[in-house]
Scaffold this motif. Structure first.
Motif, PDB file in Angstrom:
ATOM      1  N   ASN A 197       0.823  -1.214   0.000  1.00  0.00           N
ATOM      2  CA  ASN A 197       0.000   0.000   0.000  1.00  0.00           C
ATOM      3  C   ASN A 197       0.850   1.255   0.000  1.00  0.00           C
ATOM      4  O   ASN A 197       0.335   2.355   0.011  1.00  0.00           O
ATOM      5  CB  ASN A 197      -0.923   0.022   1.231  1.00  0.00           C
ATOM      6  CG  ASN A 197      -2.148  -0.822   0.968  1.00  0.00           C
ATOM      7  OD1 ASN A 197      -2.647  -0.873  -0.164  1.00  0.00           O
ATOM      8  ND2 ASN A 197      -2.630  -1.515   1.991  1.00  0.00           N
ATOM      9  N   GLN A 198       2.167   1.044   0.062  1.00  0.00           N
ATOM     10  CA  GLN A 198       3.058   2.210   0.082  1.00  0.00           C
ATOM     11  C   GLN A 198       3.664   2.443  -1.298  1.00  0.00           C
ATOM     12  O   GLN A 198       3.572   1.593  -2.174  1.00  0.00           O
ATOM     13  CB  GLN A 198       4.189   1.976   1.088  1.00  0.00           C
ATOM     14  CG  GLN A 198       3.695   1.822   2.509  1.00  0.00           C
ATOM     15  CD  GLN A 198       4.801   1.356   3.449  1.00  0.00           C
ATOM     16  OE1 GLN A 198       5.966   1.307   3.081  1.00  0.00           O
ATOM     17  NE2 GLN A 198       4.411   1.002   4.664  1.00  0.00           N
ATOM     18  N   ASP A 199       4.300   3.584  -1.410  1.00  0.00           N
ATOM     19  CA  ASP A 199       4.953   3.927  -2.655  1.00  0.00           C
ATOM     20  C   ASP A 199       6.360   3.297  -2.647  1.00  0.00           C
ATOM     21  O   ASP A 199       7.239   3.789  -1.943  1.00  0.00           O
ATOM     22  CB  ASP A 199       5.042   5.464  -2.717  1.00  0.00           C
ATOM     23  CG  ASP A 199       5.304   5.935  -4.123  1.00  0.00           C
ATOM     24  OD1 ASP A 199       5.153   5.107  -5.044  1.00  0.00           O
ATOM     25  OD2 ASP A 199       5.672   7.112  -4.293  1.00  0.00           O
ATOM     26  N   LEU A 200       6.549   2.203  -3.364  1.00  0.00           N
ATOM     27  CA  LEU A 200       7.827   1.486  -3.294  1.00  0.00           C
ATOM     28  C   LEU A 200       8.597   1.643  -4.598  1.00  0.00           C
ATOM     29  O   LEU A 200       7.992   1.749  -5.667  1.00  0.00           O
ATOM     30  CB  LEU A 200       7.588  -0.016  -3.074  1.00  0.00           C
ATOM     31  CG  LEU A 200       6.856  -0.453  -1.814  1.00  0.00           C
ATOM     32  CD1 LEU A 200       6.637  -1.970  -1.847  1.00  0.00           C
ATOM     33  CD2 LEU A 200       7.649  -0.068  -0.576  1.00  0.00           C
ATOM     34  N   PRO A 201       9.939   1.583  -4.523  1.00  0.00           N
ATOM     35  CA  PRO A 201      10.709   1.544  -5.775  1.00  0.00           C
ATOM     36  C   PRO A 201      10.321   0.287  -6.559  1.00  0.00           C
ATOM     37  O   PRO A 201       9.951  -0.740  -5.957  1.00  0.00           O
ATOM     38  CB  PRO A 201      12.167   1.460  -5.307  1.00  0.00           C
ATOM     39  CG  PRO A 201      12.161   1.693  -3.833  1.00  0.00           C
ATOM     40  CD  PRO A 201      10.775   1.504  -3.324  1.00  0.00           C
ATOM     41  N   THR A 202      10.412   0.351  -7.894  1.00  0.00           N
ATOM     42  CA  THR A 202       9.901  -0.746  -8.737  1.00  0.00           C
ATOM     43  C   THR A 202      10.450  -2.116  -8.347  1.00  0.00           C
ATOM     44  O   THR A 202       9.684  -3.078  -8.197  1.00  0.00           O
ATOM     45  CB  THR A 202      10.253  -0.473 -10.218  1.00  0.00           C
ATOM     46  OG1 THR A 202       9.759   0.820 -10.533  1.00  0.00           O
ATOM     47  CG2 THR A 202       9.645  -1.490 -11.143  1.00  0.00           C
TER      48      THR A 202
ATOM     49  N   ARG B   5       8.959  -3.320  -5.117  1.00  0.00           N
ATOM     50  CA  ARG B   5       7.534  -3.673  -5.300  1.00  0.00           C
ATOM     51  C   ARG B   5       7.425  -5.035  -5.960  1.00  0.00           C
ATOM     52  O   ARG B   5       6.648  -5.885  -5.550  1.00  0.00           O
ATOM     53  CB  ARG B   5       6.832  -2.589  -6.130  1.00  0.00           C
ATOM     54  CG  ARG B   5       5.395  -2.929  -6.551  1.00  0.00           C
ATOM     55  CD  ARG B   5       4.637  -1.716  -7.023  1.00  0.00           C
ATOM     56  NE  ARG B   5       4.438  -0.758  -5.953  1.00  0.00           N
ATOM     57  CZ  ARG B   5       3.466  -0.814  -5.043  1.00  0.00           C
ATOM     58  NH1 ARG B   5       2.578  -1.775  -5.103  1.00  0.00           N
ATOM     59  NH2 ARG B   5       3.364   0.079  -4.095  1.00  0.00           N
TER      60      ARG B   5
END
Ligand SMILES: C[S@@+](CC[C@H](N)C(=O)[O-])C[C@H]1O[C@@H](n2cnc3c(N)ncnc32)[C@H](O)[C@@H]1O
Length: 506
Positions: free
Chosen positions: A449-454, A457
């Motif tokens: 649900n977080q903004d992760l580096p590709t 992720r």
């Protein structure tokens, strides 16, 4: 929103100037935002069975079509073992690129990517996110580099007239080797020879596209049909597939595989793929490969090939992306996900010592199992069926001495029957397998649900998909255990009522 790829027209012209064809009235190549990159779309409704483009076999790039193997000479080619694995094709691609505009494939090679999102290029901390998955062990960077030093460099240094010293750093470096290898891994097809073309292959063969790892000496086409794009033939054109090669590094099969079938197929490798979405496939004919629609494609839709509907672990390792689709049971994931369970993990839950086998007895049975061709790893799939071979191995290690002697005499492992004891052990195996991941499924859900580096992720998606399978499998095993227990209680009760023993009832 997708952007039109302006180089597509020139590329189409290049294909046509070499005897291919491309119907630019029905399809276009566009650049999609994000990871999809370039892909093909339908400009109008296209019926099933429609030929989108044709690529002459002579325009595919392989160790068969490049002139390098002849220049070096077939004996040297074999002496440097360039006929095994992908080393030969990698060297051909390096050499063709070094020829610049004088190479027939210049317009093609200059369009190929030089950067990849595959774990081959990840940093150590990114790879750590994949701990517990089978991806890390299969990357094969060291094995790949061994080929570079053992096969390619000696061949390169043996002929300065072909491999000019001053271009070695630019075209024949280890870095370029990995780039060419990764291009093959993510874009090659298995293109079998046509009967009469030099081998006696089945006329109705399919070309597979997707390679395992360029470290490996062989491409396993059995995975190709499941994991790669197949090139088929039929009465009309046959579908060709990308050549994706399977994992078992060092397996005997690999050495037998004809890796000269591995080929780069311009234009065909421009198509993306998504689980269950295939609507076009590459077919091969005597002199050409044809991309043919396998479904009606409405105007505006993407034209999808198939990479074999792979698990996310394999997609990530070979292509650098993952598939996320709505799942029938809710949530998102890839229905093709699997979990690999090593036999040593299974063995670790079996009791040894006073309550079980002695270490020597256990070793003897395990050695027998392997000698008889038993698996050293088991695959848990989305159907959640416990792999039969895993149950058989557990039973083998539970046999008493006389049962073991009989099994050995017959030369057949025990039948994969489950009872409460086996189910408890299976549940333990699955729990231990879950412990191999550094995080829980709940933690992964929060992370996603977080903004992760590709890369992170992707790693979290791969491991979460595997863990979800394991949790569901444990639930299923516990349910079966409960229902078996209930059945036993019921039959024990009815036996009492009727005065029959359980044994006599059977
Ligand atoms: C055979 S090439 C397809 C053409 C490629 N998109 C290009 O720009 O040249 C395979 C690569 O396309 C990308 N790709 C294909 N299908 C994808 C998908 N469903 N999601 C994300 N990326 C995808 C991945 O980078 C993969 O390595």
């Amino acid at each position: 929103m997708s952007a039109r790829d302006t180089s597509f027209r020139a590329f189409g012209d290049w294909i046509q100037s070499h005897g291919g064809s491309l119907d630019a009235s029905v399809m276009d190549v566009v650049t999609f935002p994000g990871q999809l990159g370039r892909g093909a779309i339908a400009l109008k409704d296209i019926p099933e069975g429609y030929t989108l483009f044709t690529i002459p076999r002579s325009l595919t790039l392989s160790a068969r079509t490049s002139t390098l193997p002849n220049l070096l000479g077939p004996i040297k080619w074999r002496n440097y073992e360039l006929d095994k694995g992908w080393a030969g094709l990698i060297l051909c691609m390096m050499w063709e690129e070094a020829q610049g505009a004088s190479s027939k494939w210049y317009p093609y090679l200059s369009e190929l990517p030089t950067e990849f999102d595959t774990p081959m290029f990840w940093k150590a901390d990114e790879l750590e996110e994949l701990r517990g998955t089978s991806v890390v062990d299969k990357i094969g960077r060291e094995e790949a580099e061994r080929d570079y030093y053992k096969k390619l460099l000696p061949a390169i240094h043996s002929r300065q007239d072909i491999f000019s010293t001053n271009v070695i750093p630019e075209f024949y470096s280890l870095e370029r080797y990995h780039i060419q290898g990764s291009r093959i891994l993510s874009r090659s097809f298995q293109v079998e020879q046509w009967e009469g073309e030099g081998g006696d292959k089945d006329e109705n063969a399919a070309a597979d596209t997707s390679a395992e790892s360029y470290s490996m000496d062989v491409a396993d086409t059995s995975i190709g049909s499941g994991n790669g794009m197949d090139v088929d033939e039929d009465e009309g054109p046959a579908p060709a597939a990308e050549t994706h090669h399977p994992e078992q590094e060092g397996s005997d099969d690999e050495d037998e595989e004809d890796t000269s079938d591995v080929a780069m197929v311009p234009m065909a490798d421009m198509l993306n793929a998504r689980y269950g979405s295939e609507n076009a496939k590459l077919f091969h004919e005597a002199t050409a490969l044809k991309m043919v629609t396998t479904k009606h494609i409405p105007a505006g839709e993407q034209i999808w090939n198939t990479y074999g509907d792979l698990a996310n672990s394999d997609l990530l390792r070979r292509y650098g992306h993952v598939d996320m689709l709505p799942l029938p049971g809710g949530g998102q994931g890839n229905p093709a996900d699997v979990v690999e369970i090593r036999a040593d993990l299974v063995i670790s839950v079996l009791p040894v010592g006073p309550v079980g086998l002695t270490p020597d007895a256990s070793k003897e049975r395990i050695e027998w199992w392997l000698e008889e061709g038993g698996d050293d790893a088991f695959i848990l799939e989305d159907d959640l069926d416990i792999p039969e071979a895993m149950v058989s191995l557990i039973r083998l290690l539970l046999l008493n001495s006389s049962e073991w002697e009989k099994v050995r005499e017959k030369g057949k492992p025990p039948k994969p029957k489950v009872d409460a004891e086996v189910l408890s052990l299976v549940a333990q195996v699955l729990r231990r397998r879950l412990d191999e991941y550094p995080t829980s499924l709940e933690t992964d859900a929060v992370l996603l649900n977080q903004d992760l580096p590709t890369n992170k992720r992707h790693a979290v998606i791969v491991r979460a998909g595997e863990k979800s399978l394991l949790h569901r499998a444990i639930e299923k095993v516990e349910l079966v255990k409960d229902s078996q227990g209930k059945k036993r209680r019921v039959s024990a009760g009815s036996a009492e009522e009727t005065g029959q023993s359980k044994k006599s009832k059977r």
